[in-house]
Design a protein around this motif. Structure first.
Motif, PDB file in Angstrom:
ATOM      1  N   ALA A  35       0.834  -1.205   0.000  1.00 35.92           N
ATOM      2  CA  ALA A  35       0.000   0.000   0.000  1.00 35.92           C
ATOM      3  C   ALA A  35       0.870   1.257   0.000  1.00 35.92           C
ATOM      4  O   ALA A  35       0.548   2.244  -0.680  1.00 35.92           O
ATOM      5  CB  ALA A  35      -0.940   0.001   1.198  1.00 35.92           C
ATOM      6  N   ASP A  36       1.983   1.210   0.748  1.00 40.51           N
ATOM      7  CA  ASP A  36       2.910   2.356   0.778  1.00 40.51           C
ATOM      8  C   ASP A  36       3.454   2.632  -0.618  1.00 40.51           C
ATOM      9  O   ASP A  36       3.516   3.777  -1.059  1.00 40.51           O
ATOM     10  CB  ASP A  36       4.095   2.072   1.714  1.00 40.51           C
ATOM     11  CG  ASP A  36       3.665   1.919   3.165  1.00 40.51           C
ATOM     12  OD1 ASP A  36       3.601   2.936   3.863  1.00 40.51           O
ATOM     13  OD2 ASP A  36       3.379   0.777   3.581  1.00 40.51           O
ATOM     14  N   TYR A  37       3.882   1.579  -1.289  1.00 40.72           N
ATOM     15  CA  TYR A  37       4.460   1.744  -2.627  1.00 40.72           C
ATOM     16  C   TYR A  37       3.403   2.223  -3.621  1.00 40.72           C
ATOM     17  O   TYR A  37       3.680   3.057  -4.478  1.00 40.72           O
ATOM     18  CB  TYR A  37       5.088   0.431  -3.114  1.00 40.72           C
ATOM     19  CG  TYR A  37       6.288  -0.016  -2.309  1.00 40.72           C
ATOM     20  CD1 TYR A  37       7.257   0.901  -1.886  1.00 40.72           C
ATOM     21  CD2 TYR A  37       6.473  -1.352  -1.968  1.00 40.72           C
ATOM     22  CE1 TYR A  37       8.358   0.489  -1.141  1.00 40.72           C
ATOM     23  CE2 TYR A  37       7.574  -1.773  -1.231  1.00 40.72           C
ATOM     24  CZ  TYR A  37       8.507  -0.850  -0.822  1.00 40.72           C
ATOM     25  OH  TYR A  37       9.601  -1.256  -0.089  1.00 40.72           O
ATOM     26  N   GLN A  38       2.188   1.693  -3.501  1.00 38.72           N
ATOM     27  CA  GLN A  38       1.114   2.097  -4.413  1.00 38.72           C
ATOM     28  C   GLN A  38       0.771   3.576  -4.230  1.00 38.72           C
ATOM     29  O   GLN A  38       0.476   4.279  -5.198  1.00 38.72           O
ATOM     30  CB  GLN A  38      -0.117   1.207  -4.223  1.00 38.72           C
ATOM     31  CG  GLN A  38       0.066  -0.168  -4.867  1.00 38.72           C
ATOM     32  CD  GLN A  38      -1.072  -1.123  -4.586  1.00 38.72           C
ATOM     33  OE1 GLN A  38      -1.795  -0.979  -3.598  1.00 38.72           O
ATOM     34  NE2 GLN A  38      -1.229  -2.125  -5.428  1.00 38.72           N
ATOM     35  N   ALA A  39       0.837   4.051  -2.992  1.00 37.45           N
ATOM     36  CA  ALA A  39       0.558   5.464  -2.708  1.00 37.45           C
ATOM     37  C   ALA A  39       1.622   6.383  -3.322  1.00 37.45           C
ATOM     38  O   ALA A  39       1.370   7.567  -3.537  1.00 37.45           O
ATOM     39  CB  ALA A  39       0.468   5.684  -1.205  1.00 37.45           C
ATOM     40  N   LEU A  40       2.807   5.819  -3.567  1.00 36.80           N
ATOM     41  CA  LEU A  40       3.924   6.603  -4.128  1.00 36.80           C
ATOM     42  C   LEU A  40       4.243   6.135  -5.545  1.00 36.80           C
ATOM     43  O   LEU A  40       5.386   6.221  -5.995  1.00 36.80           O
ATOM     44  CB  LEU A  40       5.160   6.417  -3.242  1.00 36.80           C
ATOM     45  CG  LEU A  40       5.006   6.844  -1.780  1.00 36.80           C
ATOM     46  CD1 LEU A  40       6.111   6.241  -0.931  1.00 36.80           C
ATOM     47  CD2 LEU A  40       4.985   8.355  -1.653  1.00 36.80           C
ATOM     48  N   ALA A  41       3.212   5.642  -6.248  1.00 35.96           N
ATOM     49  CA  ALA A  41       3.405   4.990  -7.550  1.00 35.96           C
ATOM     50  C   ALA A  41       4.228   5.829  -8.524  1.00 35.96           C
ATOM     51  O   ALA A  41       4.984   5.285  -9.330  1.00 35.96           O
ATOM     52  CB  ALA A  41       2.054   4.646  -8.159  1.00 35.96           C
TER      53      ALA A  41
END
Length: 148
Positions: A35-41
């Protein structure tokens, strides 16, 4: 005992550790931090681009598993399974690899501090577990079977 070359036990241990590292890596970065990585896609490759490079994941983890096994075998052999020693070894490897790697990536990429700290903590735990796995596998041992 003396020094072993790249015998069967080395390759088996190295591949087992590589497989465990891959599973832990998927767990940490593919699940727990997803989720962290997706938020910083926008800071990363697109899913399509990443998938196109995914084959590089295997040699990366193979290098990790084989190199950890090689380094572990350079240490003086200990009697039996010493999980504390394995944990310390995993910690040491993390401190020369993932920990500075995440800190330096944080310097160059606009990642939140909280994410970097979680990356460091989770990969530290993963590496300690891998060190304990190595201690349990005992790559120093001569035979493939324990003595009677």
């Amino acid at each position: 005992m003396g020094h072993h070359g790249m015998d069967k036990r080395f390759w088996i241990c190295g591949i087992v550790v590589a497989a465990a590292a891959l599973i832990l890596g998927l767990l940490v970065h593919g699940l727990l931090l997803r989720a962290d990585y997706q938020a910083l896609a926008t800071l990363y490759r697109s899913q399509e681009q990443a998938n196109a490079q995914a084959a590089w994941i295997l040699p990366a983890y193979l290098l990790l598993g084989l190199a950890m096994t090689w380094l572990y075998r350079r240490m003086p052999a200990s009697d039996g399974v010493d999980l504390g020693r394995g944990a310390r070894f995993g910690l040491a490897v993390a401190l020369v690899s993932y920990v500075p790697g995440h800190v330096l990536a944080f310097v160059g990429q606009p990642l939140p501090l909280s994410l970097m700290l979680r990356q460091v903590a989770l990969d530290l735990v993963a590496m300690v577990l891998l060190g304990m796995l190595l201690a349990w596998l005992q790559p120093h041992r001569r035979g493939l079977l324990p003595p009677p």
